[in-house]
Structure formats: structure tokens, C-alpha cells
Design an enzyme around this catalytic site. Sequence first.
Site, PDB file in Angstrom:
ATOM      1  CE1 TYR A  19     -23.804  80.736  40.274  1.00 41.19           C
ATOM      2  CE2 TYR A  19     -26.231  80.388  40.458  1.00 41.19           C
ATOM      3  CZ  TYR A  19     -25.130  80.174  40.833  1.00 41.19           C
ATOM      4  OH  TYR A  19     -24.864  79.169  41.808  1.00 41.19           O
ATOM      5  CG  ASP A  77     -26.780  54.607  31.832  1.00 41.29           C
ATOM      6  OD1 ASP A  77     -26.414  55.543  31.103  1.00 41.29           O
ATOM      7  OD2 ASP A  77     -25.982  53.997  32.496  1.00 41.29           O
ATOM      8  CB  THR A  86     -17.810  51.431  37.246  1.00 41.23           C
ATOM      9  OG1 THR A  86     -17.895  52.623  36.208  1.00 41.23           O
ATOM     10  CG2 THR A  86     -17.022  50.256  36.638  1.00 41.23           C
ATOM     11  CG  PHE A  94     -11.575  50.786  36.789  1.00 40.58           C
ATOM     12  CD1 PHE A  94     -12.714  50.510  37.608  1.00 40.58           C
ATOM     13  CD2 PHE A  94     -11.646  51.598  35.865  1.00 40.58           C
ATOM     14  CE1 PHE A  94     -13.670  51.531  37.545  1.00 40.58           C
ATOM     15  CE2 PHE A  94     -12.879  52.600  35.649  1.00 40.58           C
ATOM     16  CZ  PHE A  94     -13.736  52.745  36.519  1.00 40.58           C
TER      17      PHE A  94
HETATM   18  C1  LIG Z   1     -20.013  56.857  30.981  1.00 42.38           C
HETATM   19  C2  LIG Z   1     -21.064  56.040  31.543  1.00 42.38           C
HETATM   20  C3  LIG Z   1     -21.774  56.585  32.834  1.00 42.38           C
HETATM   21  C4  LIG Z   1     -20.909  57.597  33.535  1.00 42.38           C
HETATM   22  O1  LIG Z   1     -20.919  58.838  32.752  1.00 42.38           O
HETATM   23  P1  LIG Z   1     -19.709  59.751  33.063  1.00 42.38           P
HETATM   24  O2  LIG Z   1     -20.262  61.204  32.148  1.00 42.38           O
HETATM   25  O3  LIG Z   1     -18.554  59.332  32.813  1.00 42.38           O
HETATM   26  O4  LIG Z   1     -19.946  60.380  34.830  1.00 42.38           O
HETATM   27  C5  LIG Z   1     -22.853  55.956  33.242  1.00 42.38           C
HETATM   28  N1  LIG Z   1     -23.316  54.901  32.393  1.00 42.38           N
HETATM   29  C6  LIG Z   1     -22.627  54.357  31.369  1.00 42.38           C
HETATM   30  C7  LIG Z   1     -23.220  53.274  30.758  1.00 42.38           C
HETATM   31  C8  LIG Z   1     -21.757  55.166  30.948  1.00 42.38           C
HETATM   32  O5  LIG Z   1     -20.978  54.527  29.716  1.00 42.38           O
END
Ligand SMILES: *Cc1c(COP(=O)(O)O)cnc(C)c1O
Length: 462
Positions: A77, A220, A130, A454
Site C-alpha cells: 500500500y 503538459d 478538453t 464528444f
Molecule cells: C490525453 C491528454 C490529456 C489527459 O490525459 P488522460 O490520461 O487521458 O487523462 C491531457 N493533455 C493532453 C495533451 C492529452 O493528449
Amino acid sequence: MEKQKIKHSWAEPYKIKMVELLKMTTLAQRKKAIAAAGYNTFLLKSEDVYIDLLTDSGTSAMSDRQWSGMMLGDEAYAGSANFYHLEETVRDVYGYKYVIPTHQGRGAENILSKTMIKKGDIIPGNMYFTTTRLHQELAGGQFHDVIIDEAHDAENQHPFKGNVDLNKLDVLVKKYGADKIPYICVAVTVNMAGGQPVAMQNMKDLRKYTKKHGIKIILDMTRVAENAFFIQQKEEGYAKHSIRSIVKEICSYTDGATMSAKKDALVNIGGFLALNDKDAYEEASNLVVVYEGLHTYGGLAGRDMEAMAIGIEESVSDAHMKARIGQVIYLGEQLRNFGIPITEPIGGHGIFLDAKRFLPHLDQDKFPAQALAAELYIDSGVRSMERGVVSAGRNPKTGKNYYPKLELVRLTIPRRVYTQAHMDVIAESVENVFVHRNKIKGLKMIHEPKYLRFFQARFAKL
Ligand SMILES: *Cc1c(COP(=O)(O)O)cnc(C)c1O
């Protein structure tokens, strides 16, 4: 025509040890299946799909090393050995000090948004994504697009269409004040623009600007290794740098990152939040307990973290990335040679059909990209996804539809899954739909979910 400085021999640096058999369907079966799915490719059963290009998310083939890593799962854990392996890998490959595993990318986005955004804050970003934008909005922030204008033009040949426009950022800083902007979210590559990369020079300029104004940069980093490939191929001075070193340099200009390991990192599930600031880390590692799990597993099994650590290492190999993007470019060039309108330059994780030019007789209220994705499935069993007016959703304040300039169908290529012959089948099918494009009439939406519509919206043929 764009020059991608890539040799034609992009063949895979691996061989196949196990195969997954696919069901072959008839035209009649596919027509029935897509109608039952409300003309939304997200609602198809995967067993009815021949070549699945819905997403590159969690669809990669893991290596034998990753699978054997799964057997080394330490399912304690707290304090799993696999967490420490992951932490060591994130420090080594990306250079971030602290890492908090999450079940996937949006788990990290949730924790980040909740700890860094106050009500009324402004979050600039190089085009929306999104889940990212939704978490910013749910935390009380407001997203503002600061990507360069070229990104909104599918035909523009700018080599780094993911770049941040520093003038647009400066307008926001002057209007709202830097204290209203906790961070700028920089995506590498930019998914919604067609997998378009950000230049290293842009990262450097952005770091200089944000340092002056006390604004953080959150990466990101979902496809950072793919972004690094484009820097290596296209940006002056980087031809002799390894993908690995370019990735680390990109991260060095930022304060933290959210990662969906389901993309670059070659795993079927997983993600993390990475931070350099100790206080920010303490707060996030406290909050993760509420939503994901203890900060040493964050919603993942030990074996998942092990596969992720190994996948991160594999993702920054030059040979891997050359084959990965080589395959995408191979498909894109076939389509371009046939005169199919696609987003250019060809991006990292897929080919984006330009539905506005493909179906010029349909206006955006008839969901041209959604309709095109459905037709492609009917033709050959190839599953793609809409990235246009349906994905863009509605403005939460006014309730009005967003009308994005880009109305795209995304053919996303999973990593290490399909062969060159599959790419040929896809190209032939797109060409066939293109030849008969005048017969496509468009769709109307008959069911609209409240969030991220979507995924679950349903349509009927006009
Ligand atoms: C897929 C994605 C996310 C979100 O990630 P998940 O693993 O689907 O929750 C965020 N930013 C970008 C650019 C992505 O392609």
C-alpha cells in the site's frame, strides 16, 4: 511542400512476438454497428473495429521488458519499490524533483488545478485540451488561448505551430495582472492543433518572459518525446542532440508538469504530476490522497508504475521515435499525394483530415468531421475521431456552441501496434471516401451530454 528531414527507411526497431487476432466485418455489419452507436465512433464496440485509430491513448503495445516489469509489481500500500523506480526515472529522464503518480493525465490535472488555481484566475495555454480546460474551469479559472495564429490554419506550413505567442500572453498580463495568472500551461506537442510541436527557442523566450513576471510554466508533457523529435529534425542546432537530451532541456525551462503516460510513455494506464517546488509538492501530495490514493501509488498498481518507468526510458530512444513518427509521416504522405486535405505540417501522433476542405458543402452545424469519421468506419472498419465543433463543446457562461476554426478528423496512430500494410489500408479507405465525398449529407445531434459531450453524444443522419 514541406521537407521532413527524415530518411525513408523508418522500419521498426523491434520484432513481433505475439499477435492479437482481429474480427473482419462486412459493409452491412458496419452500417448496422455505426447506426447503433449513434454515429459516434466512441460508442462503437471495439470488436467491430478493424484498425483502431480512435486514439493513441493507452493503446500502445508494451515491450517484453515492460511485461516482465509487470511481474515485478510490489503491491504494498505504501512505499512500493516500483514508485521509487518511477521517481528515479522521472528525475533522471525529465529532471523534475518531485513526482506524484495519478491514475492518468486528468488525475494530475485535477490535483494541479485544485492546488494552483483560485477563483477568477486566468490560465493561458497554447490551445485548449478538453480535460485540461475543464479542470481549470471547475477550479474557478478561465482558459485563454495564446497559441500563435498559424496553429488555427490547417494549411499553414509553420514548422512549430505549437508555439506560444508572447504578445498574446503579454496582452493578458497587461489586462488582468500577473498576479491573476498562476501559471501558463504549455502542451508539447499540441494535440488539438494536430500534434504540432513547440520550438526550444519558444520555450527559452517564454521562460525569460514568465520569470520577469513571476508566472510559472506547467508543461503538459504528454507527448514531450515526440515534440523533441521535431526539434531534432527541424530546429537549428539540435540535429546532433539526442531525443533524451532535448526532452530534458524542454523540461528544464518549466516548473512542473502533468503527464498522461498513456501516450509517450507506452503504457495502457498511468500518469503523474511532477513539480520542482517543495511547498507545491507538499500540498499536491496531500490532496492526491483525497482523489487518487496515497502519494506513492496515486491510483495505480505497483506493476503499472514499473511498466511506466520502463516505458519512459524506451520513449526517449532515438530509434523508437524515428520509427514512431516515420510511420505517421508515411501515412500522411500517401494521403497528401492523393490530394486529401490534411493538417500540415504532418504532426507527431496522427494525421488530421481537414473536414472543412474535405466536405466543403457541409457547414459546421452539420458536424462535418463527425460525419466523415462515421463514413470512414463504414467504408473499411477504420475508427477515427472527431476534433471539431462536437469536441469543442459550449461556452459555460453563454451556453453557446464554440465554433473552432479547425474541424478535423483525427487518425491517431497507436505506438508499435500496426504495420505498414495497415497504413496502406487506411490510405486506400480515406481515398475511397474522398472520391465519394459529395454523397455525404451530415448529421444532427439527438443526445447531448453535459460534460465532454464528444464522448457520449448521439447523432442521426440528415
Ligand atoms: C490525453 C491528454 C490529456 C489527459 O490525459 P488522460 O490520461 O487521458 O487523462 C491531457 N493533455 C493532453 C495533451 C492529452 O493528449
